[in-house]
Structure formats: C-alpha cells, structure tokens
Design an enzyme around this catalytic site. Structure first.
Site, PDB file in Angstrom:
ATOM      1  N   TYR A 116       0.841  -1.190   0.000  1.00  0.00           N
ATOM      2  CA  TYR A 116       0.000   0.000   0.000  1.00  0.00           C
ATOM      3  C   TYR A 116       0.886   1.255   0.000  1.00  0.00           C
ATOM      4  O   TYR A 116       0.574   2.241  -0.658  1.00  0.00           O
ATOM      5  CB  TYR A 116      -0.941  -0.002   1.214  1.00  0.00           C
ATOM      6  CG  TYR A 116      -1.941  -1.129   1.178  1.00  0.00           C
ATOM      7  CD1 TYR A 116      -3.083  -1.042   0.393  1.00  0.00           C
ATOM      8  CD2 TYR A 116      -1.741  -2.296   1.916  1.00  0.00           C
ATOM      9  CE1 TYR A 116      -4.003  -2.078   0.340  1.00  0.00           C
ATOM     10  CE2 TYR A 116      -2.652  -3.333   1.877  1.00  0.00           C
ATOM     11  CZ  TYR A 116      -3.775  -3.216   1.086  1.00  0.00           C
ATOM     12  OH  TYR A 116      -4.680  -4.245   1.027  1.00  0.00           O
ATOM     13  N   ASN A 139     -12.748  -0.282  -4.550  1.00  0.00           N
ATOM     14  CA  ASN A 139     -12.635  -0.587  -5.972  1.00  0.00           C
ATOM     15  C   ASN A 139     -13.865  -1.384  -6.424  1.00  0.00           C
ATOM     16  O   ASN A 139     -14.079  -2.499  -5.963  1.00  0.00           O
ATOM     17  CB  ASN A 139     -11.351  -1.391  -6.202  1.00  0.00           C
ATOM     18  CG  ASN A 139     -11.207  -1.963  -7.587  1.00  0.00           C
ATOM     19  OD1 ASN A 139     -11.942  -1.618  -8.501  1.00  0.00           O
ATOM     20  ND2 ASN A 139     -10.250  -2.849  -7.739  1.00  0.00           N
ATOM     21  N   CYS A 147      -6.784  -5.021  -7.560  1.00  0.00           N
ATOM     22  CA  CYS A 147      -6.468  -4.622  -6.190  1.00  0.00           C
ATOM     23  C   CYS A 147      -5.924  -5.786  -5.368  1.00  0.00           C
ATOM     24  O   CYS A 147      -5.293  -5.570  -4.336  1.00  0.00           O
ATOM     25  CB  CYS A 147      -7.683  -3.993  -5.526  1.00  0.00           C
ATOM     26  SG  CYS A 147      -9.174  -4.988  -5.544  1.00  0.00           S
ATOM     27  N   HIS A 148      -6.117  -7.023  -5.852  1.00  0.00           N
ATOM     28  CA  HIS A 148      -5.589  -8.181  -5.133  1.00  0.00           C
ATOM     29  C   HIS A 148      -4.060  -8.211  -5.159  1.00  0.00           C
ATOM     30  O   HIS A 148      -3.443  -8.917  -4.369  1.00  0.00           O
ATOM     31  CB  HIS A 148      -6.160  -9.487  -5.708  1.00  0.00           C
ATOM     32  CG  HIS A 148      -5.818  -9.730  -7.144  1.00  0.00           C
ATOM     33  ND1 HIS A 148      -6.529  -9.137  -8.177  1.00  0.00           N
ATOM     34  CD2 HIS A 148      -4.849 -10.468  -7.728  1.00  0.00           C
ATOM     35  CE1 HIS A 148      -6.003  -9.524  -9.336  1.00  0.00           C
ATOM     36  NE2 HIS A 148      -4.982 -10.325  -9.089  1.00  0.00           N
ATOM     37  N   GLU A 174      -1.631 -16.303 -10.358  1.00  0.00           N
ATOM     38  CA  GLU A 174      -0.637 -15.492 -11.036  1.00  0.00           C
ATOM     39  C   GLU A 174       0.793 -15.899 -10.657  1.00  0.00           C
ATOM     40  O   GLU A 174       1.752 -15.246 -11.050  1.00  0.00           O
ATOM     41  CB  GLU A 174      -0.875 -14.008 -10.725  1.00  0.00           C
ATOM     42  CG  GLU A 174      -2.192 -13.505 -11.252  1.00  0.00           C
ATOM     43  CD  GLU A 174      -2.410 -12.003 -11.008  1.00  0.00           C
ATOM     44  OE1 GLU A 174      -1.441 -11.297 -10.629  1.00  0.00           O
ATOM     45  OE2 GLU A 174      -3.544 -11.550 -11.220  1.00  0.00           O
TER      46      GLU A 174
END
Length: 180
Positions: A116, A139, A147-148, A174
C-alpha cells in the site's frame, strides 16, 4: 449521456461496466456493495435493473455485448490465458482520489505485488498509504482492476473485499506466494 453524430443524429455513449463484485452463494446482485450508489449515480430505481442469465445475453445489444466480453475475459483469466483485462469501465462512482488509485492499480503487472505504501508513492502521495488502502477497498471492479496485487508492507495479504481466500487464490493463479 447522449452525443451527436456527424449527421446530427443522437446516439448513446458506448456502454461501460459500472461494477464487478464478488457475491457469496446466498447473495443476490442487489446485495452488491455499490448497488445503492449505482442507483443514486444513474438516478435509477429497482425497476430499472433486471437480471439476465448469461446464456440469454445477446451480442447484438451493445450493453449485453460488454457483459459477454467481460465473462469471456474473466474465464480466460481463470484459465491462465489472459493476464490483463481490456474492458470499458465507468470509474465515476469513485472520488477523484479513488479514481487515481484505481488507475494506478491497473499499472501493476500480472504476477507482481506491491505494498500500500508503494502504491501511495506511485500516485505521489507517499504518506497516504491508509487513504490508498481505503480507496483500494472501494474498488468496484475487483479482479478487473487488480487490487488483489496490493499487499501489506510485511508481505502479508492485508484485506480484500472478496475475502482473503479469494485474494490468495488470485495471487496463486498469477504465481505469487504470500504470507498469510
């Protein structure tokens, strides 16, 4: 909002997604966190919304074509055939600051995580990591605006509107392993 063509005819703006949310099995789309804001923003009431089964969507209807493309791109992402989303988004439910954060989120690469604090620095607000975290949590396009991919400075997952289990799943998809 309508706009005029070169011939003077009026056409509607191209349709855009206004929200994509996680819902539990026992929730209905009206349980979405942004439902009330959508109604207010677009001056709608409950009768203006309708549920359309994905198998009944028509590619010939521009708004439904956006939904079909969204479904296709999410499926491609889940099957590891897509890394980024290319969809028309309406960010107007957010404040100017939130929109700035949401645009910055789109610059985080597939398989990358940042804190962040890093995200706050990316938007030239280095002390605003709490405000960035708050905007991140609002979001309306979780997954599509990734945002993950934002985690705590200590490497732990932090929060996620859809639940930490989903955040962990998306990051694993990912190729990212995080501390829980």
């Amino acid at each position: 909002m309508a706009k005029q063509t070169d011939t003077g005819n009026t056409i509607e703006d191209e349709p855009k997604l206004a929200e994509v949310s996680w819902l539990s099995k026992d929730q209905w789309w009206t349980d979405s966190k942004s439902f009330a804001k959508l109604k207010k923003r677009y001056k709608l009431d409950n009768s203006d919304f309708k549920f359309i089964d994905k198998n009944s969507l028509s590619i010939n209807d521009p708004a439904q074509a956006v939904l079909i493309e969204t479904i296709n791109q999410i499926n491609e992402y889940a099957q590891e055939q897509r890394k980024d989303f290319d969809l028309p988004l309406d960010l107007s439910l957010g404040t100017e600051f939130q929109q700035k954060v949401w645009r910055a989120l789109q610059d985080i690469n597939h398989g990358e995580t940042i804190s962040y604090a890093d995200l706050a620095r990316r938007i030239d607000n280095p002390k605003g990591f709490r405000a960035v975290a708050n905007a991140n949590g609002k979001n309306p396009f979780s997954l599509i605006i990734p945002c993950h991919r934002v985690i705590a400075s200590d490497g732990k997952l932090g929060g996620y509107t859809g639940g930490l289990d989903k955040k962990e799943y998306l990051l694993a998809l990912e190729g990212v392993k995080c501390r829980v």
